[in-house]
Design a protein around this motif. Structure first.
Motif, PDB file in Angstrom:
ATOM      1  N   ARG A 253       0.828  -1.212   0.000  1.00 49.84           N
ATOM      2  CA  ARG A 253       0.000   0.000   0.000  1.00 49.84           C
ATOM      3  C   ARG A 253       0.859   1.257   0.000  1.00 49.84           C
ATOM      4  O   ARG A 253       0.600   2.211  -0.745  1.00 49.84           O
ATOM      5  CB  ARG A 253      -0.930  -0.002   1.223  1.00 49.84           C
ATOM      6  CG  ARG A 253      -2.039  -1.022   1.171  1.00 49.84           C
ATOM      7  CD  ARG A 253      -3.079  -0.763   2.245  1.00 49.84           C
ATOM      8  NE  ARG A 253      -2.496  -0.823   3.584  1.00 49.84           N
ATOM      9  CZ  ARG A 253      -2.447  -1.937   4.319  1.00 49.84           C
ATOM     10  NH1 ARG A 253      -2.906  -3.083   3.821  1.00 49.84           N
ATOM     11  NH2 ARG A 253      -1.930  -1.915   5.529  1.00 49.84           N
ATOM     12  N   GLU A 254       1.891   1.255   0.838  1.00 45.46           N
ATOM     13  CA  GLU A 254       2.729   2.446   0.973  1.00 45.46           C
ATOM     14  C   GLU A 254       3.478   2.797  -0.313  1.00 45.46           C
ATOM     15  O   GLU A 254       3.729   3.968  -0.584  1.00 45.46           O
ATOM     16  CB  GLU A 254       3.723   2.253   2.121  1.00 45.46           C
ATOM     17  CG  GLU A 254       3.072   2.199   3.498  1.00 45.46           C
ATOM     18  CD  GLU A 254       4.079   1.906   4.602  1.00 45.46           C
ATOM     19  OE1 GLU A 254       3.706   2.045   5.779  1.00 45.46           O
ATOM     20  OE2 GLU A 254       5.226   1.522   4.287  1.00 45.46           O
ATOM     21  N   TYR A 255       3.828   1.780  -1.084  1.00 45.06           N
ATOM     22  CA  TYR A 255       4.627   2.005  -2.293  1.00 45.06           C
ATOM     23  C   TYR A 255       3.812   1.833  -3.578  1.00 45.06           C
ATOM     24  O   TYR A 255       4.369   1.692  -4.661  1.00 45.06           O
ATOM     25  CB  TYR A 255       5.835   1.060  -2.307  1.00 45.06           C
ATOM     26  CG  TYR A 255       6.910   1.463  -1.322  1.00 45.06           C
ATOM     27  CD1 TYR A 255       8.017   2.196  -1.735  1.00 45.06           C
ATOM     28  CD2 TYR A 255       6.814   1.126   0.021  1.00 45.06           C
ATOM     29  CE1 TYR A 255       9.006   2.569  -0.836  1.00 45.06           C
ATOM     30  CE2 TYR A 255       7.803   1.495   0.935  1.00 45.06           C
ATOM     31  CZ  TYR A 255       8.884   2.222   0.493  1.00 45.06           C
ATOM     32  OH  TYR A 255       9.862   2.590   1.396  1.00 45.06           O
ATOM     33  N   ASP A 256       2.492   1.836  -3.441  1.00 43.40           N
ATOM     34  CA  ASP A 256       1.585   1.772  -4.597  1.00 43.40           C
ATOM     35  C   ASP A 256       1.817   0.539  -5.461  1.00 43.40           C
ATOM     36  O   ASP A 256       1.728   0.596  -6.696  1.00 43.40           O
ATOM     37  CB  ASP A 256       1.714   3.040  -5.456  1.00 43.40           C
ATOM     38  CG  ASP A 256       1.309   4.303  -4.708  1.00 43.40           C
ATOM     39  OD1 ASP A 256       0.356   4.228  -3.917  1.00 43.40           O
ATOM     40  OD2 ASP A 256       1.958   5.342  -4.910  1.00 43.40           O
ATOM     41  N   VAL A 257       2.115  -0.569  -4.822  1.00 47.05           N
ATOM     42  CA  VAL A 257       2.283  -1.821  -5.558  1.00 47.05           C
ATOM     43  C   VAL A 257       0.935  -2.499  -5.793  1.00 47.05           C
ATOM     44  O   VAL A 257       0.768  -3.244  -6.766  1.00 47.05           O
ATOM     45  CB  VAL A 257       3.242  -2.767  -4.810  1.00 47.05           C
ATOM     46  CG1 VAL A 257       3.314  -4.142  -5.477  1.00 47.05           C
ATOM     47  CG2 VAL A 257       4.635  -2.153  -4.732  1.00 47.05           C
ATOM     48  N   ASP A 258      -0.053  -2.211  -4.935  1.00 43.59           N
ATOM     49  CA  ASP A 258      -1.358  -2.862  -5.053  1.00 43.59           C
ATOM     50  C   ASP A 258      -1.896  -2.833  -6.478  1.00 43.59           C
ATOM     51  O   ASP A 258      -2.370  -3.844  -7.004  1.00 43.59           O
ATOM     52  CB  ASP A 258      -2.378  -2.182  -4.127  1.00 43.59           C
ATOM     53  CG  ASP A 258      -2.248  -2.652  -2.686  1.00 43.59           C
ATOM     54  OD1 ASP A 258      -1.699  -3.751  -2.481  1.00 43.59           O
ATOM     55  OD2 ASP A 258      -2.678  -1.926  -1.782  1.00 43.59           O
ATOM     56  N   GLY A 259      -1.822  -1.663  -7.109  1.00 44.19           N
ATOM     57  CA  GLY A 259      -2.401  -1.505  -8.439  1.00 44.19           C
ATOM     58  C   GLY A 259      -1.602  -2.130  -9.562  1.00 44.19           C
ATOM     59  O   GLY A 259      -2.058  -2.155 -10.716  1.00 44.19           O
ATOM     60  N   LEU A 260      -0.418  -2.647  -9.249  1.00 43.63           N
ATOM     61  CA  LEU A 260       0.431  -3.243 -10.278  1.00 43.63           C
ATOM     62  C   LEU A 260       0.233  -4.747 -10.409  1.00 43.63           C
ATOM     63  O   LEU A 260       0.675  -5.350 -11.385  1.00 43.63           O
ATOM     64  CB  LEU A 260       1.916  -2.985  -9.959  1.00 43.63           C
ATOM     65  CG  LEU A 260       2.337  -1.535  -9.713  1.00 43.63           C
ATOM     66  CD1 LEU A 260       3.826  -1.486  -9.385  1.00 43.63           C
ATOM     67  CD2 LEU A 260       2.018  -0.669 -10.916  1.00 43.63           C
TER      68      LEU A 260
END
Length: 496
Positions: free
Chosen positions: A98-105
């Motif tokens: 979540r902190e590094y915006d990996v969720d959307g990848l």
């Protein structure tokens, strides 16, 4: 005339990562953070993130490495818990995502079937099946770089030996890799077969607290070296007590654990008899006199020829000392309707048998069908470059953690190298990176442990060489120099 209809071009990404576990999430996070502008996609075969820490749900599941080295070096583990349980590790991975915006990848339920490299285009073409592996639709992506973070064992099946008489057994047989959510073992007689990290976790977890088993027996064919480890990291607790900043606490505890792990490993390799004596002495302190240490806790091999097991707060020893659990060293002659009969003639009755017998290594890098310029790739014929690339396989990276220390120490080193390589290639206009050994490099096994799961699958793995950069020392301090600091353009890695 009109042009014939063409299939739409495959989606292209800069870095395609396979696997959304600890390694894959870390890789995606750091590429986004440190090489901005790169399009990153993560393909995950399962329906959720977390890899091992999402798959395994057996009682007591926890790390057997300290969390100050098992956590990412760039994202502190915010606790003084040394050996954390599975749910905490799973939440840590999700928090980082979540902190590094990996969720959307991450694209879930995407199992990679094939990967083909084309030198003329300087790109990989990757085919994945979406959803049902047998009936799902396929999708095709192209990528400038392909990175396997899929680990080395099959999520679908653990290693399950077949013993005589198993079909006659009237109780329940469970493999920890597929633990039933509704399994009730309270008040039951439980037999745990195995002596590795899973077994030494299950025995104390199932023998204490509400819903505990009536009795748990640990049956092992061969002992394992087992050491006690404090539940709370003493360095972290001390630095916290001194009100040091969070970053100082994390780095202080991390480096203390790194140095202790490297030091103990080097000590064990150089002076195995002294290491064995030291381990035996520590185990003797934890157990009553009626438990035979030589029979049950003295393996027939040297420390670190197989991985050591660490138990938090001596919980395994406490379970044996309390009488809630017992240990037997013997082999199984046959299952019976009520349990097992051993080679010695002893019979152990059990309502539930847990086969903590290890896991099955998959074909390297997820069992993908690889091709390079139209030729099938025999992965076992390749040499590993810095234990993160393969000879003759351009623009391909892989992450395999240490066998003698925390997995993530190595994963972080691989991340650092890939980041440096991508930055270097971008600065100089290179499109292809391909390591090439000279004829003087001699082959040797990539993973030197003699653990069963490695020995069963050693013929599937690439080899390493007998000298750097084709050989790593399994020593984090040395590998930092080879991976983090050595020049990218080293005369071995071909860049063009």
């Amino acid at each position: 005339m009109t042009n014939p209809a063409r299939e739409p071009a495959a989606e292209h990404v800069d870095v395609l990562i396979i696997g959304a576990g600890l390694s894959g999430v870390g890789a995606a996070a750091q590429i986004q953070e440190r090489v901005p502008g790169k399009k990153v996609v993560v393909l995950e075969s399962r329906e959720s993130m977390g890899g091992t820490w999402d798959l395994f749900r057996y009682p007591g599941i926890r790390s057997d490495s300290d969390m100050f080295t098992f956590g990412y070096k760039w994202r502190p583990w915010k606790s003084d818990v040394a050996l954390a349980d599975g749910p905490l590790i799973r939440e840590y991975i999700h928090t980082v995502a979540r902190e590094y915006d990996v969720d959307g990848l991450v694209r879930y339920r995407h199992r990679v079937l094939s990967a083909s490299w084309d030198s003329s285009e300087a790109r990989w073409t990757v085919v994945a099946v979406v959803g049902d592996p047998d009936a799902g639709e396929t999708v095709t992506l192209t990528a400038s770089f392909l990175w396997s973070c899929a680990g080395y064992y099959k999520y679908e099946e653990g290693f399950q030996p077949v013993w005589p008489g198993m079909e006659d057994y009237e109780g329940t047989v469970v493999h920890p890799q597929h633990w039933p959510e509704d399994l009730d073992y309270s008040g039951k007689r439980v037999l745990v077969i195995g002596s590795g990290a899973t077994a030494v976790t299950l025995v104390p977890a199932m023998s204490k607290g509400e819903g505990a088993a009536e009795h748990v027996t640990m049956l092992q064919r061969t002992p394992t070296y087992i050491l006690n480890k404090a539940r709370r990291d003493p360095i972290a607790r001390l630095l916290t007590k001194w009100r040091m900043p969070e970053k100082v606490v994390y780095q202080g505890a991390r480096w203390a654990n790194v140095l202790m792990a490297v030091g103990f490993y080097k000590f064990s390799i150089r002076w195995p008899e002294r290491a064995k004596a030291m381990i035996r002495k520590e185990v003797a302190k934890q157990l009553p006199d009626d438990i035979d240490i030589d029979e049950h806790f003295t393996p027939p091999y040297n420390p670190w020829e197989q991985r050591l097991c660490f138990v938090p707060g001596g919980d395994l020893f406490k379970a044996f000392s309390s009488g809630r659990a017992s240990i037997v060293t013997d082999t199984i002659e046959t299952f019976t309707p009520t349990g097992v009969r051993l080679t010695s003639g002893e019979e152990i009755d059990a309502d539930i048998v847990v086969t903590a017998t290890g896991f099955t290594m998959q074909l390297p890098f997820g069992g993908i069908d690889f091709q390079v310029d139209g030729e099938p790739l025999d992965l076992a014929s390749r040499l590993a470059y810095k234990a993160l690339m393969l000879s003759g396989v351009p623009n391909f990276f892989f992450t395999l953690g240490y066998t003698n220390a925390s997995w993530t120490l190595k994963a972080d080193l691989v991340i650092d190298y890939v980041v440096r390589l991508l930055q270097h290639m971008g600065e100089h206009g290179y499109r292809i990176a391909d390591p090439e050994p000279d004829r003087s490099v001699r082959r040797q096994p990539l993973m030197l442990l003699n653990s069963g799961y490695i020995k069963r699958s050693a013929h599937l793995l690439p080899s390493e060489g007998d000298k750097a950069p084709w050989k790593l020392d399994q020593n984090y301090l040395v590998d930092r120099r080879v991976i983090q600091r050595a020049p990218i353009d080293d005369g071995v890695l071909r860049l063009k």
